[in-house]
Design a protein around this motif. Structure first.
Motif, PDB file in Angstrom:
ATOM      1  N   TYR A  26       0.815  -1.212   0.000  1.00 16.82           N
ATOM      2  CA  TYR A  26       0.000   0.000   0.000  1.00 16.82           C
ATOM      3  C   TYR A  26       0.856   1.273   0.000  1.00 16.82           C
ATOM      4  N   LEU A  27       1.912   1.284   0.810  1.00 14.59           N
ATOM      5  CA  LEU A  27       2.698   2.506   1.019  1.00 14.59           C
ATOM      6  C   LEU A  27       3.999   2.575   0.212  1.00 14.59           C
ATOM      7  N   ALA A  28       4.516   1.435  -0.230  1.00 13.16           N
ATOM      8  CA  ALA A  28       5.844   1.448  -0.855  1.00 13.16           C
ATOM      9  C   ALA A  28       5.889   0.651  -2.152  1.00 13.16           C
ATOM     10  N   TYR A  29       4.743   0.427  -2.773  1.00 11.07           N
ATOM     11  CA  TYR A  29       4.675  -0.370  -4.015  1.00 11.07           C
ATOM     12  C   TYR A  29       5.581   0.188  -5.109  1.00 11.07           C
ATOM     13  N   ASP A  30       5.841   1.486  -5.056  1.00 13.90           N
ATOM     14  CA  ASP A  30       6.645   2.130  -6.086  1.00 13.90           C
ATOM     15  C   ASP A  30       8.153   1.945  -5.868  1.00 13.90           C
ATOM     16  N   VAL A  31       8.537   1.428  -4.695  1.00 17.39           N
ATOM     17  CA  VAL A  31       9.960   1.285  -4.367  1.00 17.39           C
ATOM     18  C   VAL A  31      10.377  -0.177  -4.217  1.00 17.39           C
ATOM     19  N   PHE A  32       9.534  -1.000  -3.586  1.00 18.37           N
ATOM     20  CA  PHE A  32       9.888  -2.406  -3.413  1.00 18.37           C
ATOM     21  C   PHE A  32       8.658  -3.296  -3.460  1.00 18.37           C
ATOM     22  N   GLU A  33       8.909  -4.580  -3.742  1.00 16.73           N
ATOM     23  CA  GLU A  33       7.864  -5.602  -3.725  1.00 16.73           C
ATOM     24  C   GLU A  33       7.800  -6.179  -2.318  1.00 16.73           C
ATOM     25  N   SER A  34       6.594  -6.391  -1.812  1.00 18.04           N
ATOM     26  CA  SER A  34       6.415  -6.896  -0.451  1.00 18.04           C
ATOM     27  C   SER A  34       5.874  -8.315  -0.449  1.00 18.04           C
ATOM     28  N   TYR A  35       6.466  -9.134   0.405  1.00 13.52           N
ATOM     29  CA  TYR A  35       6.044 -10.510   0.603  1.00 13.52           C
ATOM     30  C   TYR A  35       6.067 -10.797   2.094  1.00 13.52           C
ATOM     31  N   SER A  36       5.331 -11.812   2.513  1.00 12.42           N
ATOM     32  CA  SER A  36       5.430 -12.277   3.890  1.00 12.42           C
ATOM     33  C   SER A  36       5.432 -13.793   3.885  1.00 12.42           C
ATOM     34  N   ALA A  37       6.038 -14.356   4.925  1.00 11.48           N
ATOM     35  CA  ALA A  37       6.124 -15.808   5.013  1.00 11.48           C
ATOM     36  C   ALA A  37       6.505 -16.199   6.432  1.00 11.48           C
ATOM     37  N   GLY A  38       6.490 -17.511   6.668  1.00 16.95           N
ATOM     38  CA  GLY A  38       6.870 -18.048   7.964  1.00 16.95           C
ATOM     39  C   GLY A  38       7.451 -19.434   7.824  1.00 16.95           C
ATOM     40  N   LYS A  69       1.762 -18.408   4.419  1.00 17.83           N
ATOM     41  CA  LYS A  69       2.598 -19.194   3.506  1.00 17.83           C
ATOM     42  C   LYS A  69       3.993 -19.405   4.080  1.00 17.83           C
ATOM     43  N   LEU A  70       4.668 -20.382   3.529  1.00 19.22           N
ATOM     44  CA  LEU A  70       6.022 -20.715   3.949  1.00 19.22           C
ATOM     45  C   LEU A  70       7.041 -19.890   3.173  1.00 19.22           C
ATOM     46  N   ILE A  71       8.241 -19.798   3.710  1.00 23.37           N
ATOM     47  CA  ILE A  71       9.319 -19.061   3.047  1.00 23.37           C
ATOM     48  C   ILE A  71       9.586 -19.623   1.654  1.00 23.37           C
ATOM     49  N   SER A  72       9.443 -20.929   1.503  1.00 21.98           N
ATOM     50  CA  SER A  72       9.684 -21.553   0.201  1.00 21.98           C
ATOM     51  C   SER A  72       8.605 -21.203  -0.831  1.00 21.98           C
ATOM     52  N   ASP A  73       7.508 -20.573  -0.389  1.00 20.05           N
ATOM     53  CA  ASP A  73       6.401 -20.219  -1.291  1.00 20.05           C
ATOM     54  C   ASP A  73       6.533 -18.828  -1.910  1.00 20.05           C
ATOM     55  N   ILE A  74       7.566 -18.085  -1.533  1.00 21.72           N
ATOM     56  CA  ILE A  74       7.725 -16.724  -2.056  1.00 21.72           C
ATOM     57  C   ILE A  74       9.013 -16.633  -2.880  1.00 21.72           C
ATOM     58  N   PRO A  75       9.106 -15.605  -3.754  1.00 15.11           N
ATOM     59  CA  PRO A  75      10.358 -15.427  -4.520  1.00 15.11           C
ATOM     60  C   PRO A  75      11.534 -15.130  -3.593  1.00 15.11           C
ATOM     61  N   GLU A  76      12.724 -15.428  -4.061  1.00 18.66           N
ATOM     62  CA  GLU A  76      13.947 -15.153  -3.292  1.00 18.66           C
ATOM     63  C   GLU A  76      14.016 -13.660  -2.964  1.00 18.66           C
ATOM     64  N   PRO A  77      14.036 -13.301  -1.663  1.00 12.16           N
ATOM     65  CA  PRO A  77      14.055 -11.876  -1.296  1.00 12.16           C
ATOM     66  C   PRO A  77      15.458 -11.275  -1.337  1.00 12.16           C
ATOM     67  N   ASP A  78      15.494  -9.958  -1.523  1.00 11.54           N
ATOM     68  CA  ASP A  78      16.744  -9.209  -1.421  1.00 11.54           C
ATOM     69  C   ASP A  78      16.981  -8.753   0.015  1.00 11.54           C
TER      70      ASP A  78
END
Length: 138
Positions: A26-38, A69-78
């Motif tokens: 919502y706030l930073a879509y123009d700067v970075f992609e956001s993901y969450s996992a566990g 979702k699990l960490i393995s379910d998201i793209p490799e983060p920076d």
């Protein structure tokens, strides 16, 4: 050049990390992609968090297809951010870039949720500024 990918990590990926993902989009879509996992999942994300995010920002995390979702379910983060696991953060195969040290509001009143959500908002805006200006994470 692609935007940096930021992953917000909690053990269950059901509350704080979900809120951070939603506010990042919502706030930073123009700067970075956001993901969450566990490292574990829950059958659904925290319903108090869903309700309060809808009230405060008009964001419907479930309608936006957020789910635990699990960490393995998201793209490799920076960049990988721990929400704050005072009993021990999950091992994700690499060090965290930052630990926001947030209390888990699950089971608490709405004011506790709003306090944590405001802290996440402030951290997202700070991260947006750091990434947008290529400043190192503090």
């Amino acid at each position: 050049m692609r935007k940096k990918r930021v992953a917000f990590i909690c053990v269950h990926n059901s509350c704080r990390s979900q809120i951070a993902e939603a506010l990042g989009k919502y706030l930073a879509y123009d700067v970075f992609e956001s993901y969450s996992a566990g490292t574990e999942t829950k059958p659904q994300i925290n319903q108090d968090g869903v309700r309060i995010m809808k009230e405060l920002y008009g964001i419907d995390m479930e309608e936006n297809r957020q789910y635990s979702k699990l960490i393995s379910d998201i793209p490799e983060p920076d960049i990988v951010i721990s929400m704050g696991c005072h009993v021990g953060c999950p091992f994700i195969g690499r060090p965290f870039d930052d630990n926001w040290g947030l209390e888990d509001p699950t089971g608490c009143d709405d004011e506790a949720f709003k306090k944590v959500i405001k802290e996440i908002e402030n951290n997202i805006l700070k991260l947006k500024k750091q990434i947008g200006g290529d400043a190192p994470l503090e």
